[in-house]
Write a protein that holds these residues in place. Structure first.
Motif, PDB file in Angstrom:
ATOM      1  N   ALA A  86       0.829  -1.206   0.000  1.00 10.17           N
ATOM      2  CA  ALA A  86       0.000   0.000   0.000  1.00 10.17           C
ATOM      3  C   ALA A  86       0.864   1.257   0.000  1.00 10.17           C
ATOM      4  CB  ALA A  86      -0.929  -0.004   1.214  1.00 10.17           C
ATOM      5  N   LEU A  87       1.945   1.234   0.772  1.00  8.65           N
ATOM      6  CA  LEU A  87       2.849   2.389   0.825  1.00  8.65           C
ATOM      7  C   LEU A  87       3.503   2.635  -0.533  1.00  8.65           C
ATOM      8  CD1 LEU A  87       4.184   4.559   2.572  1.00  8.65           C
ATOM      9  CD2 LEU A  87       5.961   2.888   3.153  1.00  8.65           C
ATOM     10  N   ILE A  88       3.929   1.555  -1.194  1.00 13.55           N
ATOM     11  CA  ILE A  88       4.536   1.674  -2.522  1.00 13.55           C
ATOM     12  C   ILE A  88       3.541   2.296  -3.509  1.00 13.55           C
ATOM     13  CG2 ILE A  88       5.388   0.357  -4.507  1.00 13.55           C
ATOM     14  CD1 ILE A  88       6.580  -1.631  -2.473  1.00 13.55           C
ATOM     15  N   PHE A  89       2.309   1.782  -3.509  1.00 12.72           N
ATOM     16  CA  PHE A  89       1.298   2.288  -4.432  1.00 12.72           C
ATOM     17  C   PHE A  89       0.980   3.762  -4.169  1.00 12.72           C
ATOM     18  CE2 PHE A  89      -0.669  -2.154  -5.267  1.00 12.72           C
ATOM     19  CZ  PHE A  89       0.255  -2.364  -6.287  1.00 12.72           C
ATOM     20  N   SER A  90       0.856   4.132  -2.891  1.00 13.26           N
ATOM     21  CA  SER A  90       0.496   5.517  -2.579  1.00 13.26           C
ATOM     22  C   SER A  90       1.600   6.490  -2.979  1.00 13.26           C
ATOM     23  CB  SER A  90       0.177   5.655  -1.084  1.00 13.26           C
ATOM     24  OG  SER A  90       1.300   5.314  -0.293  1.00 13.26           O
ATOM     25  N   LEU A  91       2.859   6.105  -2.754  1.00 14.38           N
ATOM     26  CA  LEU A  91       3.971   6.973  -3.133  1.00 14.38           C
ATOM     27  C   LEU A  91       4.034   7.156  -4.649  1.00 14.38           C
ATOM     28  CD1 LEU A  91       6.780   5.725  -0.696  1.00 14.38           C
ATOM     29  CD2 LEU A  91       5.521   7.888  -0.600  1.00 14.38           C
ATOM     30  N   PHE A  92       3.868   6.062  -5.382  1.00 16.67           N
ATOM     31  CA  PHE A  92       3.901   6.162  -6.842  1.00 16.67           C
ATOM     32  C   PHE A  92       2.711   6.968  -7.363  1.00 16.67           C
ATOM     33  CE2 PHE A  92       6.887   2.446  -7.035  1.00 16.67           C
ATOM     34  CZ  PHE A  92       7.837   3.062  -7.820  1.00 16.67           C
ATOM     35  N   ALA A  93       1.528   6.768  -6.776  1.00 17.00           N
ATOM     36  CA  ALA A  93       0.341   7.499  -7.230  1.00 17.00           C
ATOM     37  C   ALA A  93       0.529   9.000  -7.045  1.00 17.00           C
ATOM     38  CB  ALA A  93      -0.892   7.014  -6.466  1.00 17.00           C
ATOM     39  N   LEU A  94       1.066   9.401  -5.894  1.00 14.11           N
ATOM     40  CA  LEU A  94       1.309  10.822  -5.641  1.00 14.11           C
ATOM     41  C   LEU A  94       2.371  11.386  -6.578  1.00 14.11           C
ATOM     42  CD1 LEU A  94       1.235  11.365  -1.762  1.00 14.11           C
ATOM     43  CD2 LEU A  94      -0.121  12.543  -3.495  1.00 14.11           C
ATOM     44  N   ALA A  95       3.460  10.628  -6.737  1.00 16.51           N
ATOM     45  CA  ALA A  95       4.553  11.097  -7.586  1.00 16.51           C
ATOM     46  C   ALA A  95       4.093  11.274  -9.024  1.00 16.51           C
ATOM     47  CB  ALA A  95       5.724  10.120  -7.516  1.00 16.51           C
ATOM     48  N   ILE A  96       3.328  10.317  -9.529  1.00 14.88           N
ATOM     49  CA  ILE A  96       2.879  10.388 -10.920  1.00 14.88           C
ATOM     50  C   ILE A  96       1.833  11.484 -11.091  1.00 14.88           C
ATOM     51  CG2 ILE A  96       1.526   9.132 -12.645  1.00 14.88           C
ATOM     52  CD1 ILE A  96       3.145   6.651 -11.928  1.00 14.88           C
ATOM     53  N   ALA A  97       0.960  11.660 -10.093  1.00 11.13           N
ATOM     54  CA  ALA A  97      -0.062  12.710 -10.187  1.00 11.13           C
ATOM     55  C   ALA A  97       0.574  14.092 -10.316  1.00 11.13           C
ATOM     56  CB  ALA A  97      -0.975  12.657  -8.967  1.00 11.13           C
ATOM     57  N   THR A 121      -4.140  -2.552  -2.600  1.00  8.14           N
ATOM     58  CA  THR A 121      -4.356  -1.715  -3.787  1.00  8.14           C
ATOM     59  C   THR A 121      -5.274  -0.540  -3.470  1.00  8.14           C
ATOM     60  OG1 THR A 121      -4.105  -3.682  -5.192  1.00  8.14           O
ATOM     61  CG2 THR A 121      -5.079  -1.738  -6.202  1.00  8.14           C
ATOM     62  N   ILE A 122      -6.387  -0.826  -2.769  1.00  7.04           N
ATOM     63  CA  ILE A 122      -7.336   0.238  -2.421  1.00  7.04           C
ATOM     64  C   ILE A 122      -6.711   1.224  -1.446  1.00  7.04           C
ATOM     65  CG2 ILE A 122      -9.522   0.714  -1.257  1.00  7.04           C
ATOM     66  CD1 ILE A 122     -10.508  -2.011  -2.377  1.00  7.04           C
ATOM     67  N   LEU A 123      -6.028   0.712  -0.418  1.00  5.90           N
ATOM     68  CA  LEU A 123      -5.386   1.593   0.558  1.00  5.90           C
ATOM     69  C   LEU A 123      -4.309   2.453  -0.100  1.00  5.90           C
ATOM     70  CD1 LEU A 123      -4.963  -0.732   3.680  1.00  5.90           C
ATOM     71  CD2 LEU A 123      -6.370   1.323   3.532  1.00  5.90           C
ATOM     72  N   GLY A 124      -3.486   1.815  -0.930  1.00  2.00           N
ATOM     73  CA  GLY A 124      -2.379   2.527  -1.551  1.00  2.00           C
ATOM     74  C   GLY A 124      -2.830   3.606  -2.508  1.00  2.00           C
ATOM     75  N   PHE A 125      -3.646   3.228  -3.485  1.00  6.95           N
ATOM     76  CA  PHE A 125      -4.079   4.214  -4.473  1.00  6.95           C
ATOM     77  C   PHE A 125      -5.086   5.194  -3.889  1.00  6.95           C
ATOM     78  CE2 PHE A 125      -2.668   0.930  -7.638  1.00  6.95           C
ATOM     79  CZ  PHE A 125      -1.651   1.705  -8.170  1.00  6.95           C
ATOM     80  N   GLY A 126      -5.872   4.738  -2.884  1.00  7.88           N
ATOM     81  CA  GLY A 126      -6.798   5.643  -2.220  1.00  7.88           C
ATOM     82  C   GLY A 126      -6.066   6.727  -1.439  1.00  7.88           C
ATOM     83  N   ALA A 127      -5.053   6.313  -0.675  1.00  4.54           N
ATOM     84  CA  ALA A 127      -4.273   7.291   0.092  1.00  4.54           C
ATOM     85  C   ALA A 127      -3.487   8.202  -0.833  1.00  4.54           C
ATOM     86  CB  ALA A 127      -3.316   6.560   1.037  1.00  4.54           C
ATOM     87  N   GLY A 128      -3.013   7.642  -1.948  1.00  4.01           N
ATOM     88  CA  GLY A 128      -2.216   8.433  -2.879  1.00  4.01           C
ATOM     89  C   GLY A 128      -2.994   9.571  -3.513  1.00  4.01           C
TER      90      GLY A 128
END
Length: 274
Positions: free
Chosen positions: A31-42, A122-129
């Protein structure tokens, strides 16, 4: 088959698999990996075009699709490759099979528990991101992003189903891990190269119908198409609208094909496990 399933047994197996992933902090790490990538890409996904900052959910999803195609299949294959063969090597599978539980219930329970862990991360990571961007998102953007996350979970479940099949077929964990990594290389890196090579060698004689049908042989490509044809702006970015036949751009059909990718390997795994 479904009428004879003891769902309480399935829940017990699924709960154990899910708790194990929570206990070893696997869900939190992914979840942490997904959230960091989602924020960085956004914020930085358009840096190559000389722009920094959030430029809309369509642009963000288009950038995230490529990332998810690399990460989610790998995570899913690693998550499930030792689900059965690992139990066999530890000697716990014989003990499990000596209890009043069927092989189908064991396999279904493991798949359900691992799918729940994958979906949660997936939901936690991309949701938090994307939470920090909530003030800039409209209702349509939220639905679009939710659809992207759901399609990522479906693709993960397809590769998780493949990893269970590998786990049932493999003689030991080392061979299972090798096959799992090989599948990741094939579906994520090699498949599209082979398809592009066939398209070039055919000098354009490979019709759009056949080309589209071949893309359906890869769950990663089905995921890509699901997200490309959910937005006209994303279609223009990828340029596949003129190549794909109309029948294979319908999200309902693409979701049905993805569900087939989830069910078919599981059915083969159950047949072999029996």
């Amino acid at each position: 088959m479904a009428s004879s399933v003891d769902w309480s047994q399935v829940r017990v197996i699924a709960s154990k698999e899910f708790r194990d992933r929570i206990r070893n902090r696997w869900v939190l790490a992914v979840a942490l990996i997904f959230s960091l990538f989602a924020l960085a890409i956004a914020y930085f996904g358009s840096a190559q075009q000389g722009a920094v900052g959030f430029r809309g959910i369509d642009v963000t999803i288009a950038s995230l699709v490529s990332l998810v195609i690399y990460l989610v299949p790998l995570i899913s294959l690693i998550l499930g490759y030792d689900a059965i063969v690992g139990e066999k090597e530890r000697g716990s599978l014989e003990l499990l099979l000596s209890m009043p539980i069927t092989r189908f219930e064991i396999l279904l329970g493991k798949f359900a528990g691992l799918s729940a862990a994958l979906a949660s991360s997936t939901i936690l990571g991309f949701g938090a991101g994307v939470l920090l961007l909530s003030s800039q998102l409209g209702t349509r953007d939220v639905y679009h992003y939710a659809g992207f996350v759901c399609s990522a979970i479906l693709m993960g479940m397809a590769f998780l189903s493949l990893s269970l099949l590998v786990s049932v077929l493999a003689l030991d964990r080392i061979r299972a891990s090798g096959v799992a990594i090989g599948l990741w290389f094939f579906f994520v890196l090699i498949f599209d190269l082979l398809l592009m090579g066939a398209l070039v060698l055919s000098q354009g004689r490979l019709g759009s119908g056949l080309f589209g049908a071949l893309l359906m042989l890869n769950p990663a490509d089905v995921f890509r198409l699901l997200n490309i044809f959910s937005s006209e702006q994303v279609q223009n970015m990828y340029g596949l609208a003129t190549v794909m036949p109309d029948g294979l751009t319908d999200p309902t059909i693409l979701i049905g094909i993805m569900l087939a990718w989830i069910v078919t390997p599981f059915v083969f795994a159950h047949w072999r496990f029996k």
